[in-house]
Design a protein around this motif. Structure first.
Motif, short mmCIF file in Angstrom:
data_model
loop_
_atom_site.label_atom_id
_atom_site.label_comp_id
_atom_site.label_asym_id
_atom_site.label_seq_id
_atom_site.Cartn_x
_atom_site.Cartn_y
_atom_site.Cartn_z
N UNK B 156 0.73 -1.25 0.07
CA UNK B 156 -0.13 -0.10 0.23
C UNK B 156 0.92 1.19 -0.11
N UNK B 157 1.72 1.39 0.90
CA UNK B 157 2.87 2.54 0.93
C UNK B 157 3.65 2.66 -0.37
N UNK B 159 2.41 1.61 -3.55
CA UNK B 159 1.44 2.35 -4.45
C UNK B 159 1.36 3.59 -4.39
N UNK B 160 1.00 4.11 -2.86
CA UNK B 160 1.03 5.61 -2.69
C UNK B 160 2.25 6.65 -2.96
N UNK B 161 3.45 5.62 -3.21
CA UNK B 161 4.45 6.62 -3.59
C UNK B 161 4.84 6.31 -5.13
N UNK B 163 5.15 3.49 -6.57
CA UNK B 163 5.83 2.19 -6.94
C UNK B 163 5.01 1.23 -7.18
N UNK B 164 5.28 0.34 -8.13
CA UNK B 164 4.45 -0.92 -8.54
C UNK B 164 5.02 -2.14 -8.03
#
Lengths: 246, 266
Positions: B156-157, B159-161, B163-164
């Motif tokens: 989750x962190x 994605x929010x940054x 990063x896949x």
């Protein structure tokens, strides 16, 4: 200004429909809370907004270059992974020591800087996650059940902190929560979700909506009465959509 | 200098240990040990195919390891019961590989050399291949370090940054296949995972940060390679297992040392 919105959003998760025709939006500076029973798609909606889940249909619009600070549900850090709070806050982007100090100061956790992440208590961990989100200098702060595992004073303190941040920084806040009474008093708007949007509006509106009462029963009214007088009648409409999860 | 077989062996061992250290940390943090087993055991099938088709062993092992790693990685996204599935795949791959090798009539094949390594027969080309692979893996790990770490801590962190996490998983998968392919000569397919896991495990009590753990793992891995080869030379023991024995000894030493030097929860 609308920071993020969904139109007619539907999401499929492992064969079943997690969200159906959801219209949702959040404006700058607003505190919006999503409530709903377990499995109602609350976290799913947040994860769509951060780009972790692709919608099956409908549109998701997030304003360009929107800085999002995301606080996930308590993450489990494997004890085989040594990492100090300071190092964690510098992921994935390196942060300046001064910025780290400031972010930790804002969440009243300066003394944790050199502690190991896996050694933190639940409340300390949530504060560190919040500090990490603040380092993104977010215009929108997204919190997924930030008070999971905290006791009552702990969660009250965390909500106060979130409100403070909104007041000081003007950050919009979107959160998912179970603690209806605390959350609803602190929110500008509440969205009641159960696979679809059951009802939404100001905390007052939602608390008295028949759909909301159908979902949460009369049990929560005692809690709501803490800050608002109880309605002495319930609505029994046959014509509304109802809030059972299809 | 490279004419001395012991020096060639030592260089090969150091190369593999350096690449295995940072990758091994992720194998430990993400609990991918069985994943490593499946990939490395599949390599024996790659070796059989390479011998049958007269290709280089390294290429054969790399291709099959890569196919296995990607298959497992894809299946894990589909929600299979992973430990059972990986157990099935790891051991079937090994069995199929061993059966395939037995079909190779007329090829003089020292199976033990592939199962347990043949580090003392490392040639100059092998060193070039091993160091090429090691440099590639270390470079990839350094380049993706922050993203890999974020994705490991919380998808989750990540994605929010922006990063896949699935792409980071693919990076690790490719690195794993490369390390498996270059490590076959050094420790053999059965002990590759030991070289991935034991040095980071030994490093854990000594480290306070992820980077610290990777560096300690590299030091411990290199020490294991050098001392293991010395031991092998002096006592005439098989090289691969000797290296792993030294690593296991260092693991115990790390545990004892860590107890006294690093306070647990601060």
């Amino acid at each position: 200004m609308i920071l993020a919105q969904t139109k007619n959003l539907s999401v499929q998760m492992g064969g079943h429909i997690a969200l159906r025709n959801v219209d949702f939006s959040i404006n700058s500076g607003e505190i919006v809370t999503i409530v709903g029973p377990n499995g109602s798609g609350k976290s799913t909606l947040l994860r769509v907004l951060i780009g972790a889940i692709r919608p099956a249909s409908g549109t998701v619009t997030v304003s360009s270059n929107l800085r999002i600070g995301y606080v996930p549900q308590k993450i489990g850090i494997d004890p085989t992974l040594p990492i100090t709070v300071r190092r964690f806050l510098s992921l994935p982007t390196r942060r300046k020591e001064g910025d780290i100090q400031k972010a930790l100061g804002r969440v009243q956790a300066t003394e944790l800087e050199n502690k190991q992440m896996f050694a933190l208590s639940g409340g300390q961990f949530q504060r560190v996650l919040l500090a990490r989100a603040l380092l993104e200098q977010p215009e929108l702060l997204i919190l997924d059940e930030p008070t999971t595992g905290l006791d009552q004073p702990g969660s009250a303190a965390l909500y106060r902190l979130i409100e403070e941040i909104r007041t000081d920084l003007g950050t919009a806040v979107l959160m998912v929560s179970h603690e209806l009474h605390v959350v609803m008093s602190a929110s500008d708007r509440v969205v009641c979700l159960n696979g679809h949007v059951c009802c939404h509006g100001t905390p007052d509106n939602v608390a008295s909506a028949p759909e909301y009462r159908a979902l949460f029963g009369s049990g929560t009214q005692g809690a709501l009465a803490l800050y608002r007088h109880d309605h002495d009648h319930t609505h029994e409409h046959d014509d509304h959509e109802g809030c059972t999860h299809a | 200098m490279l004419d001395d077989f012991l020096i060639r062996a030592t260089l090969a061992g150091i190369g593999v240990a350096l690449a295995a250290a940072p990758l091994g940390c992720f194998v430990v943090w993400r609990r991918m040990a069985y994943f490593g087993d499946a990939t490395s055991h599949a390599a024996i099938l790659g070796i059989a195919l390479a011998l049958a088709l007269n290709l280089s062993i390294f290429a054969g092992a790399l291709v099959i390891a890569l196919i296995m790693a990607i298959t497992v990685s894809t299946l894990s996204d589909r929600g299979f019961a992973m430990d059972t599935l990986l157990g099935v795949m790891a051991h079937s791959a090994l069995a199929i590989g061993l059966v395939a090798v037995s079909f190779l009539q007329g090829v003089r094949l020292d199976l033990m050399a592939y199962l347990f390594g043949d580090i003392l027969a490392v040639g100059k080309t092998d060193i070039a291949v091993i160091w090429g692979g090691a440099v590639l893996v270390v470079a990839l790990m350094v380049y993706r370090w922050g993203a890999l770490l974020t994705a490991t801590l919380s998808p989750g962190l990540a994605y929010s940054s922006g990063i896949e996490p699935k792409r980071e998983q693919l990076f690790l998968t490719v690195c794993l296949a490369v390390v498996v392919a270059v490590a076959i000569k050094v420790v053999g397919v059965l002990l590759i995972v030991a070289l991935l896991i034991i040095p980071p495990a030994a490093a854990r009590p000594l480290a306070r940060t992820p980077e610290g753990m990777a560096l300690w793992a590299a030091v411990i891995g290199v020490l294991s390679a050098v001392l293991g080869l010395r031991m092998s030379y002096i006592y005439d023991t098989p090289a691969g297992p000797s290296i792993v024995c030294v690593a296991a000894g260092l693991f115990v030493a790390g545990l004892i040392l860590g107890r006294f030097t690093v306070p647990k929860a601060s």
